[in-house]
Design a protein around this motif. Structure first.
Motif, PDB file in Angstrom:
ATOM      1  N   ASP A 183       3.519  15.249 -10.566  1.00  0.00           N
ATOM      2  CA  ASP A 183       3.976  15.277 -11.907  1.00  0.00           C
ATOM      3  C   ASP A 183       3.034  15.744 -12.989  1.00  0.00           C
ATOM      4  O   ASP A 183       3.178  16.660 -13.738  1.00  0.00           O
ATOM      5  CB  ASP A 183       4.758  14.091 -12.292  1.00  0.00           C
ATOM      6  N   GLU A 184       1.817  14.734 -12.885  1.00  0.00           N
ATOM      7  CA  GLU A 184       0.774  15.119 -13.984  1.00  0.00           C
ATOM      8  C   GLU A 184      -0.332  16.031 -13.559  1.00  0.00           C
ATOM      9  O   GLU A 184      -0.825  16.809 -14.372  1.00  0.00           O
ATOM     10  CB  GLU A 184       0.164  13.743 -13.952  1.00  0.00           C
ATOM     11  N   LYS A 185      -0.676  16.135 -12.426  1.00  0.00           N
ATOM     12  CA  LYS A 185      -1.691  17.154 -11.845  1.00  0.00           C
ATOM     13  C   LYS A 185      -1.279  18.309 -11.143  1.00  0.00           C
ATOM     14  O   LYS A 185      -2.103  19.260 -10.603  1.00  0.00           O
ATOM     15  CB  LYS A 185      -2.779  16.170 -10.883  1.00  0.00           C
ATOM     16  N   LYS A 186      -0.008  18.508 -11.139  1.00  0.00           N
ATOM     17  CA  LYS A 186       0.551  19.465 -10.084  1.00  0.00           C
ATOM     18  C   LYS A 186      -0.232  19.973  -9.124  1.00  0.00           C
ATOM     19  O   LYS A 186      -0.415  21.039  -8.550  1.00  0.00           O
ATOM     20  CB  LYS A 186       0.439  20.912 -11.125  1.00  0.00           C
ATOM     21  N   GLU A 187      -0.518  18.755  -8.092  1.00  0.00           N
ATOM     22  CA  GLU A 187      -1.085  19.053  -6.742  1.00  0.00           C
ATOM     23  C   GLU A 187      -0.085  18.406  -5.917  1.00  0.00           C
ATOM     24  O   GLU A 187       0.690  17.050  -5.962  1.00  0.00           O
ATOM     25  CB  GLU A 187      -2.440  18.204  -6.709  1.00  0.00           C
ATOM     26  N   TYR A 188       0.190  19.400  -4.917  1.00  0.00           N
ATOM     27  CA  TYR A 188       1.301  19.204  -3.985  1.00  0.00           C
ATOM     28  C   TYR A 188       0.885  19.192  -2.502  1.00  0.00           C
ATOM     29  O   TYR A 188       1.277  18.172  -1.624  1.00  0.00           O
ATOM     30  CB  TYR A 188       2.097  20.277  -3.888  1.00  0.00           C
ATOM     31  N   ILE A 189      -0.146  20.008  -2.111  1.00  0.00           N
ATOM     32  CA  ILE A 189      -0.706  19.854  -0.502  1.00  0.00           C
ATOM     33  C   ILE A 189      -1.388  18.732  -0.224  1.00  0.00           C
ATOM     34  O   ILE A 189      -0.874  18.027   0.671  1.00  0.00           O
ATOM     35  CB  ILE A 189      -1.474  21.153  -0.373  1.00  0.00           C
ATOM     36  N   LEU A 190      -2.474  18.149  -0.856  1.00  0.00           N
ATOM     37  CA  LEU A 190      -2.843  16.905  -0.401  1.00  0.00           C
ATOM     38  C   LEU A 190      -2.334  15.895  -0.494  1.00  0.00           C
ATOM     39  O   LEU A 190      -2.353  14.959   0.116  1.00  0.00           O
ATOM     40  CB  LEU A 190      -4.630  17.133  -1.120  1.00  0.00           C
ATOM     41  N   PHE A 201       0.796  -1.190  -0.037  1.00  0.00           N
ATOM     42  CA  PHE A 201       0.042   0.005  -0.058  1.00  0.00           C
ATOM     43  C   PHE A 201       0.837   1.171  -0.032  1.00  0.00           C
ATOM     44  O   PHE A 201       0.780   2.254  -0.598  1.00  0.00           O
ATOM     45  CB  PHE A 201      -1.011   0.170   1.183  1.00  0.00           C
ATOM     46  N   ALA A 202       1.951   1.279   0.832  1.00  0.00           N
ATOM     47  CA  ALA A 202       2.695   2.693   0.915  1.00  0.00           C
ATOM     48  C   ALA A 202       3.592   2.707  -0.463  1.00  0.00           C
ATOM     49  O   ALA A 202       3.554   3.828  -1.072  1.00  0.00           O
ATOM     50  CB  ALA A 202       3.809   1.970   1.784  1.00  0.00           C
ATOM     51  N   LEU A 203       3.910   1.633  -1.295  1.00  0.00           N
ATOM     52  CA  LEU A 203       4.485   1.817  -2.395  1.00  0.00           C
ATOM     53  C   LEU A 203       3.232   2.308  -3.457  1.00  0.00           C
ATOM     54  O   LEU A 203       3.709   3.046  -4.223  1.00  0.00           O
ATOM     55  CB  LEU A 203       4.911   0.393  -2.964  1.00  0.00           C
ATOM     56  N   ARG A 204       2.152   1.939  -3.436  1.00  0.00           N
ATOM     57  CA  ARG A 204       0.947   2.456  -4.278  1.00  0.00           C
ATOM     58  C   ARG A 204       0.747   3.997  -3.927  1.00  0.00           C
ATOM     59  O   ARG A 204       0.773   4.791  -4.798  1.00  0.00           O
ATOM     60  CB  ARG A 204      -0.155   1.880  -4.106  1.00  0.00           C
ATOM     61  N   VAL A 205       0.782   4.489  -2.639  1.00  0.00           N
ATOM     62  CA  VAL A 205       0.643   5.786  -2.396  1.00  0.00           C
ATOM     63  C   VAL A 205       2.010   6.427  -2.794  1.00  0.00           C
ATOM     64  O   VAL A 205       1.549   7.706  -3.305  1.00  0.00           O
ATOM     65  CB  VAL A 205       0.765   5.673  -0.761  1.00  0.00           C
ATOM     66  N   ILE A 206       3.193   6.027  -2.731  1.00  0.00           N
ATOM     67  CA  ILE A 206       4.427   6.677  -3.293  1.00  0.00           C
ATOM     68  C   ILE A 206       4.064   6.996  -4.800  1.00  0.00           C
ATOM     69  O   ILE A 206       4.416   8.009  -5.271  1.00  0.00           O
ATOM     70  CB  ILE A 206       5.580   5.974  -2.926  1.00  0.00           C
ATOM     71  N   ARG A 207       3.556   6.147  -5.523  1.00  0.00           N
ATOM     72  CA  ARG A 207       3.585   6.065  -7.080  1.00  0.00           C
ATOM     73  C   ARG A 207       2.234   7.070  -7.223  1.00  0.00           C
ATOM     74  O   ARG A 207       2.444   7.974  -7.994  1.00  0.00           O
ATOM     75  CB  ARG A 207       3.191   4.523  -7.560  1.00  0.00           C
ATOM     76  N   LEU A 208       1.136   7.060  -6.762  1.00  0.00           N
ATOM     77  CA  LEU A 208       0.247   8.166  -6.780  1.00  0.00           C
ATOM     78  C   LEU A 208       0.759   9.404  -6.185  1.00  0.00           C
ATOM     79  O   LEU A 208       0.347  10.446  -7.052  1.00  0.00           O
ATOM     80  CB  LEU A 208      -0.881   7.526  -5.773  1.00  0.00           C
ATOM     81  N   TYR A 209       1.625   9.431  -5.511  1.00  0.00           N
ATOM     82  CA  TYR A 209       2.073  10.888  -4.968  1.00  0.00           C
ATOM     83  C   TYR A 209       2.775  11.562  -6.274  1.00  0.00           C
ATOM     84  O   TYR A 209       2.720  12.617  -6.564  1.00  0.00           O
ATOM     85  CB  TYR A 209       2.986  10.755  -3.639  1.00  0.00           C
ATOM     86  N   LYS A 210       3.763  10.721  -6.737  1.00  0.00           N
ATOM     87  CA  LYS A 210       4.390  11.122  -7.992  1.00  0.00           C
ATOM     88  C   LYS A 210       3.559  11.377  -8.853  1.00  0.00           C
ATOM     89  O   LYS A 210       3.833  12.412  -9.679  1.00  0.00           O
ATOM     90  CB  LYS A 210       5.508  10.141  -8.466  1.00  0.00           C
ATOM     91  N   TYR A 211       2.714  10.779  -9.275  1.00  0.00           N
ATOM     92  CA  TYR A 211       1.705  11.083 -10.342  1.00  0.00           C
ATOM     93  C   TYR A 211       0.838  12.304  -9.924  1.00  0.00           C
ATOM     94  O   TYR A 211       0.827  13.256 -11.197  1.00  0.00           O
ATOM     95  CB  TYR A 211       0.661  10.006 -10.364  1.00  0.00           C
ATOM     96  N   LEU A 212       0.528  12.424  -8.894  1.00  0.00           N
ATOM     97  CA  LEU A 212      -0.185  13.736  -8.534  1.00  0.00           C
ATOM     98  C   LEU A 212       0.402  14.878  -8.615  1.00  0.00           C
ATOM     99  O   LEU A 212       0.494  16.014  -9.156  1.00  0.00           O
ATOM    100  CB  LEU A 212      -0.876  13.697  -7.127  1.00  0.00           C
TER     101      LEU A 212
END
Length: 124
Positions: free
Chosen positions: A26-33, A13-24
């Protein structure tokens, strides 16, 4: 370190969260949430790992309870990311279901250890 379903699933799950964080970021330019999600989502597994080195059953329960709270917080950040359209419904469902599974595993583990403690106490 003793291998367990709980530790394996929380690490995955932590690895999924890390990948999601990178995606958010890099792709969505969302940093706070996404930062909040990263902190709570990776903390789950860290607390579970720490629980297995606890000094007592009470310490074990305490660490698992913290992991349970962190899972709840992670679910909150996922809900916000979904409801603010940073996550598509299928992206949200997939990772949210994993978080729900972690909550169930943690709740069951805590309950089992508490029952074990109660059963080992002499009746008065």
């Amino acid at each position: 370190m003793k291998d367990s379903i709980l530790k394996n699933k929380s690490k995955a799950f932590a690895l999924r969260v890390i990948r999601l964080y990178k995606y958010l970021c890099d792709e969505k330019k969302e940093y706070i949430l996404s930062n909040q999600l990263m902190r709570s989502g990776t903390s789950i597994g860290a607390n579970i790992a720490e629980a297995f080195y606890g000094q007592s059953e009470a310490d074990f329960i305490s660490k698992l309870s913290i992991a349970q709270k962190e899972t709840g917080e992670t679910m909150y950040w996922l809900e916000l990311l979904h409801e603010s359209d940073f996550l598509k419904h299928n992206e949200y469902d997939s990772i949210y279901n994993d978080a729900e599974e972690l909550i169930k595993l943690l709740t069951s583990s805590i309950k089992t250890v508490k029952e074990k403690i109660t059963a080992s106490k002499p009746n008065h």
